[in-house]
Motif scaffolding. Sequence first.
Motif, PDB file in Angstrom:
ATOM      1  N   GLU A  44       0.833  -1.187   0.000  1.00 39.14           N
ATOM      2  CA  GLU A  44       0.000   0.000   0.000  1.00 39.14           C
ATOM      3  C   GLU A  44       0.883   1.258   0.000  1.00 39.14           C
ATOM      4  OE1 GLU A  44      -3.476  -1.844  -0.320  1.00 39.14           O
ATOM      5  OE2 GLU A  44      -3.479   0.285   0.178  1.00 39.14           O
ATOM      6  N   ARG A  45       0.327   2.335  -0.502  1.00 41.60           N
ATOM      7  CA  ARG A  45       1.028   3.611  -0.421  1.00 41.60           C
ATOM      8  C   ARG A  45       1.045   4.055   1.028  1.00 41.60           C
ATOM      9  NH1 ARG A  45      -0.397   8.079  -4.889  1.00 41.60           N
ATOM     10  NH2 ARG A  45      -0.181   6.137  -6.078  1.00 41.60           N
ATOM     11  N   GLU A  46       2.221   4.444   1.501  1.00 39.95           N
ATOM     12  CA  GLU A  46       2.361   4.781   2.917  1.00 39.95           C
ATOM     13  C   GLU A  46       2.931   6.180   3.104  1.00 39.95           C
ATOM     14  OE1 GLU A  46       5.080   2.053   4.800  1.00 39.95           O
ATOM     15  OE2 GLU A  46       6.814   2.851   3.724  1.00 39.95           O
ATOM     16  N   PHE A  47       2.568   6.742   4.230  1.00 42.56           N
ATOM     17  CA  PHE A  47       3.015   8.073   4.613  1.00 42.56           C
ATOM     18  C   PHE A  47       4.505   8.067   4.913  1.00 42.56           C
ATOM     19  CE2 PHE A  47       3.036  12.142   6.570  1.00 42.56           C
ATOM     20  CZ  PHE A  47       3.725  12.031   7.764  1.00 42.56           C
ATOM     21  N   VAL A  48       5.179   9.143   4.485  1.00 45.23           N
ATOM     22  CA  VAL A  48       6.596   9.315   4.778  1.00 45.23           C
ATOM     23  C   VAL A  48       6.825  10.545   5.651  1.00 45.23           C
ATOM     24  CG1 VAL A  48       8.881   9.745   3.801  1.00 45.23           C
ATOM     25  CG2 VAL A  48       7.301   8.169   2.646  1.00 45.23           C
ATOM     26  N   ALA A  49       6.321  11.698   5.194  1.00 51.66           N
ATOM     27  CA  ALA A  49       6.558  12.936   5.926  1.00 51.66           C
ATOM     28  C   ALA A  49       5.578  13.994   5.464  1.00 51.66           C
ATOM     29  CB  ALA A  49       7.984  13.427   5.721  1.00 51.66           C
ATOM     30  N   THR A  50       5.349  14.973   6.327  1.00 49.84           N
ATOM     31  CA  THR A  50       4.505  16.096   5.958  1.00 49.84           C
ATOM     32  C   THR A  50       5.046  17.372   6.560  1.00 49.84           C
ATOM     33  OG1 THR A  50       2.220  16.907   5.814  1.00 49.84           O
ATOM     34  CG2 THR A  50       2.911  15.952   7.902  1.00 49.84           C
ATOM     35  N   ILE A  51       4.790  18.478   5.896  1.00 51.02           N
ATOM     36  CA  ILE A  51       5.150  19.792   6.401  1.00 51.02           C
ATOM     37  C   ILE A  51       3.946  20.699   6.205  1.00 51.02           C
ATOM     38  CG2 ILE A  51       6.249  20.404   4.187  1.00 51.02           C
ATOM     39  CD1 ILE A  51       8.250  22.102   5.866  1.00 51.02           C
ATOM     40  N   TYR A 100      -5.176  21.632   1.147  1.00 44.22           N
ATOM     41  CA  TYR A 100      -5.282  22.918   1.834  1.00 44.22           C
ATOM     42  C   TYR A 100      -5.095  22.755   3.345  1.00 44.22           C
ATOM     43  CZ  TYR A 100      -6.959  27.403   3.408  1.00 44.22           C
ATOM     44  OH  TYR A 100      -7.053  28.624   4.008  1.00 44.22           O
ATOM     45  N   ASP A 101      -5.657  21.670   3.899  1.00 45.62           N
ATOM     46  CA  ASP A 101      -5.521  21.437   5.334  1.00 45.62           C
ATOM     47  C   ASP A 101      -5.572  19.937   5.586  1.00 45.62           C
ATOM     48  OD1 ASP A 101      -7.378  22.467   8.346  1.00 45.62           O
ATOM     49  OD2 ASP A 101      -5.480  21.400   8.067  1.00 45.62           O
ATOM     50  N   SER A 102      -4.446  19.347   5.918  1.00 43.37           N
ATOM     51  CA  SER A 102      -4.402  17.901   6.144  1.00 43.37           C
ATOM     52  C   SER A 102      -4.974  17.500   7.490  1.00 43.37           C
ATOM     53  CB  SER A 102      -2.969  17.396   6.013  1.00 43.37           C
ATOM     54  OG  SER A 102      -2.142  18.045   6.957  1.00 43.37           O
ATOM     55  N   GLY A 103      -5.137  18.463   8.390  1.00 37.15           N
ATOM     56  CA  GLY A 103      -5.744  18.175   9.682  1.00 37.15           C
ATOM     57  C   GLY A 103      -4.930  17.191  10.511  1.00 37.15           C
ATOM     58  N   ARG A 104      -5.634  16.535  11.421  1.00 39.68           N
ATOM     59  CA  ARG A 104      -4.953  15.609  12.323  1.00 39.68           C
ATOM     60  C   ARG A 104      -4.602  14.292  11.641  1.00 39.68           C
ATOM     61  NH1 ARG A 104      -9.211  13.765  16.844  1.00 39.68           N
ATOM     62  NH2 ARG A 104      -9.649  15.980  16.946  1.00 39.68           N
ATOM     63  N   TYR A 105      -5.257  14.006  10.507  1.00 43.09           N
ATOM     64  CA  TYR A 105      -5.008  12.740   9.802  1.00 43.09           C
ATOM     65  C   TYR A 105      -4.066  12.959   8.623  1.00 43.09           C
ATOM     66  CZ  TYR A 105      -8.871  11.227  12.701  1.00 43.09           C
ATOM     67  OH  TYR A 105      -9.663  10.938  13.771  1.00 43.09           O
ATOM     68  N   TYR A 106      -3.011  13.683   8.872  1.00 43.45           N
ATOM     69  CA  TYR A 106      -2.045  14.064   7.833  1.00 43.45           C
ATOM     70  C   TYR A 106      -1.334  12.846   7.252  1.00 43.45           C
ATOM     71  CZ  TYR A 106       0.904  13.360  11.893  1.00 43.45           C
ATOM     72  OH  TYR A 106       1.500  12.830  13.001  1.00 43.45           O
ATOM     73  N   TYR A 107      -1.404  11.705   7.953  1.00 45.49           N
ATOM     74  CA  TYR A 107      -0.685  10.509   7.536  1.00 45.49           C
ATOM     75  C   TYR A 107      -1.525   9.610   6.630  1.00 45.49           C
ATOM     76  CZ  TYR A 107      -3.414   9.040  11.543  1.00 45.49           C
ATOM     77  OH  TYR A 107      -4.433   8.828  12.422  1.00 45.49           O
ATOM     78  N   THR A 108      -2.730  10.034   6.306  1.00 47.33           N
ATOM     79  CA  THR A 108      -3.592   9.222   5.458  1.00 47.33           C
ATOM     80  C   THR A 108      -3.665   9.789   4.044  1.00 47.33           C
ATOM     81  OG1 THR A 108      -5.594  10.443   6.010  1.00 47.33           O
ATOM     82  CG2 THR A 108      -5.011   8.609   7.448  1.00 47.33           C
ATOM     83  N   ARG A 109      -3.775   8.886   3.072  1.00 46.90           N
ATOM     84  CA  ARG A 109      -3.893   9.306   1.678  1.00 46.90           C
ATOM     85  C   ARG A 109      -5.124  10.166   1.457  1.00 46.90           C
ATOM     86  NH1 ARG A 109      -3.476   4.217  -2.219  1.00 46.90           N
ATOM     87  NH2 ARG A 109      -3.911   5.906  -3.674  1.00 46.90           N
ATOM     88  N   ALA A 110      -6.187   9.823   2.131  1.00 47.68           N
ATOM     89  CA  ALA A 110      -7.455  10.525   1.919  1.00 47.68           C
ATOM     90  C   ALA A 110      -7.399  11.996   2.318  1.00 47.68           C
ATOM     91  CB  ALA A 110      -8.561   9.823   2.699  1.00 47.68           C
TER      92      ALA A 110
END
Length: 125
Positions: A44-51, A100-110
């Motif tokens: 599956e596509r997985e989270f790596v990092a966010t800013i 625009y805003d990844s919110g608290r679930y920044y680690y999800t594709r959705a």
Amino acid sequence: QVQLVESGGGLVQVGGSLRLSCAASGRTFSSYDMGWFRQAPGKEREFVATIKKSGGRIYYADSVKGRFTISRDNAKNTVYLQMNSLKPEDTAVYYCAATYDSGRYYYTRASYDYWGQGTQVTVSS
């Protein structure tokens, strides 16, 4: 609408480094939270990092913490992923994403609305 184009992937030996870049179109790049995800074959596509848009909040997946660094240059409409101490398990297609805003679930594709086409990273042992 945001268009994202990744670059910087390639073949590297174990322990090596690469820097990925993601160039975004549009005049409102600074208004978007940016993320990097990756997808290995058969996984599956997985989270790596966010800013976050301000650059003040950064989060990493545990698997890359201490080895990868995400950064952004709003003047250049570009987000970067510096990858050091690469391992074979880092081999994947890496995708840049924006919202625009990844919110608290920044680690999800959705949580992300826009995606780049991906760039291949292969780490050889």
